[in-house]
Design a protein around this motif. Structure first.
Motif, PDB file in Angstrom:
ATOM      1  N   ASN A   1     -95.210  14.024  -9.097  1.00 15.15           N
ATOM      2  CA  ASN A   1     -96.409  14.129  -8.262  1.00 15.15           C
ATOM      3  C   ASN A   1     -97.379  12.978  -8.512  1.00 15.15           C
ATOM      4  O   ASN A   1     -98.163  12.627  -7.646  1.00 15.15           O
ATOM      5  N   PHE A   2     -97.303  12.346  -9.687  1.00 14.76           N
ATOM      6  CA  PHE A   2     -98.135  11.172  -9.929  1.00 14.76           C
ATOM      7  C   PHE A   2     -97.726  10.022  -9.017  1.00 14.76           C
ATOM      8  O   PHE A   2     -98.566   9.386  -8.382  1.00 14.76           O
TER       9      PHE A   2
ATOM     10  N   GLU B   1    -104.256   5.041 -14.373  1.00 15.13           N
ATOM     11  CA  GLU B   1    -103.428   4.383 -13.360  1.00 15.13           C
ATOM     12  C   GLU B   1    -103.963   4.666 -11.954  1.00 15.13           C
ATOM     13  O   GLU B   1    -104.001   3.774 -11.108  1.00 15.13           O
ATOM     14  N   LEU B   2    -104.384   5.908 -11.699  1.00 17.83           N
ATOM     15  CA  LEU B   2    -104.943   6.243 -10.387  1.00 17.83           C
ATOM     16  C   LEU B   2    -106.259   5.523 -10.149  1.00 17.83           C
ATOM     17  O   LEU B   2    -106.552   5.104  -9.028  1.00 17.83           O
ATOM     18  N   GLU B   3    -107.058   5.372 -11.201  1.00 12.07           N
ATOM     19  CA  GLU B   3    -108.319   4.640 -11.084  1.00 12.07           C
ATOM     20  C   GLU B   3    -108.076   3.208 -10.646  1.00 12.07           C
ATOM     21  O   GLU B   3    -108.858   2.644  -9.880  1.00 12.07           O
ATOM     22  N   ASP B   4    -106.981   2.611 -11.122  1.00 13.66           N
ATOM     23  CA  ASP B   4    -106.640   1.254 -10.701  1.00 13.66           C
ATOM     24  C   ASP B   4    -106.373   1.201  -9.196  1.00 13.66           C
ATOM     25  O   ASP B   4    -106.704   0.220  -8.533  1.00 13.66           O
ATOM     26  N   VAL B   5    -105.761   2.252  -8.651  1.00 15.17           N
ATOM     27  CA  VAL B   5    -105.425   2.272  -7.226  1.00 15.17           C
ATOM     28  C   VAL B   5    -106.665   2.501  -6.370  1.00 15.17           C
ATOM     29  O   VAL B   5    -106.876   1.812  -5.373  1.00 15.17           O
TER      30      VAL B   5
ATOM     31  N   LYS C   1     -96.128  10.232  -6.200  1.00 13.12           N
ATOM     32  CA  LYS C   1     -96.506  10.594  -4.832  1.00 13.12           C
ATOM     33  C   LYS C   1     -97.994  10.361  -4.603  1.00 13.12           C
ATOM     34  O   LYS C   1     -98.396   9.831  -3.570  1.00 13.12           O
ATOM     35  N   THR C   2     -98.818  10.764  -5.567  1.00  4.18           N
ATOM     36  CA  THR C   2    -100.263  10.574  -5.450  1.00  4.18           C
ATOM     37  C   THR C   2    -100.599   9.095  -5.324  1.00  4.18           C
ATOM     38  O   THR C   2    -101.387   8.690  -4.465  1.00  4.18           O
ATOM     39  N   LYS C   3    -100.013   8.300  -6.163  1.00  2.00           N
ATOM     40  CA  LYS C   3    -100.282   6.866  -6.148  1.00  2.00           C
ATOM     41  C   LYS C   3     -99.865   6.244  -4.808  1.00  2.00           C
ATOM     42  O   LYS C   3    -100.612   5.460  -4.221  1.00  2.00           O
ATOM     43  N   LEU C   4     -98.704   6.626  -4.300  1.00  2.00           N
ATOM     44  CA  LEU C   4     -98.242   6.093  -3.020  1.00  2.00           C
ATOM     45  C   LEU C   4     -99.132   6.545  -1.860  1.00  2.00           C
ATOM     46  O   LEU C   4     -99.449   5.756  -0.963  1.00  2.00           O
ATOM     47  N   ILE C   5     -99.553   7.816  -1.883  1.00  2.00           N
ATOM     48  CA  ILE C   5    -100.445   8.318  -0.825  1.00  2.00           C
ATOM     49  C   ILE C   5    -101.776   7.585  -0.864  1.00  2.00           C
ATOM     50  O   ILE C   5    -102.313   7.192   0.181  1.00  2.00           O
TER      51      ILE C   5
END
Length: 86
Positions: free
Chosen positions: A42-43, A19-23, A45-49
């Motif tokens: 925290n996931f 999911e983070l790779e997509d962002v 939050k990480t994605k939003l940041i």
């Protein structure tokens, strides 16, 4: 268009990384996040940041001492391949 929402509470680390790779638009090497434990909170939050970083939106992190703000930013910095200056 019918789209299913992802229940982040049910994801394992591999799915969190996908999911983070997509962002961020690139492959994340597992060693970058080695030792960092993802949970739903925290996931998200990480994605939003990461989304704010990509749009050059200033972001302030607030929280109690020891809640993981610095750890989160260090992990994001490694993920993006940037140098974190503290």
């Amino acid at each position: 268009q019918n789209m299913d929402l992802i229940n982040y509470k049910n994801l394992n680390k591999e799915r969190f990384l996908e999911e983070l790779e997509d962002v961020i638009g690139k492959k994340i090497i597992d060693s970058v996040t080695n030792g960092y434990v993802f949970n739903c909170d925290n996931f998200v939050k990480t994605k939003l940041i990461l989304m704010r970083i990509s749009s050059n939106t200033p972001t302030i992190l607030m929280g109690e001492t020891g809640c993981g703000k610095t750890s989160l930013i260090k992990m994001i910095s490694k993920t993006k391949g940037t140098t974190l200056i503290t």
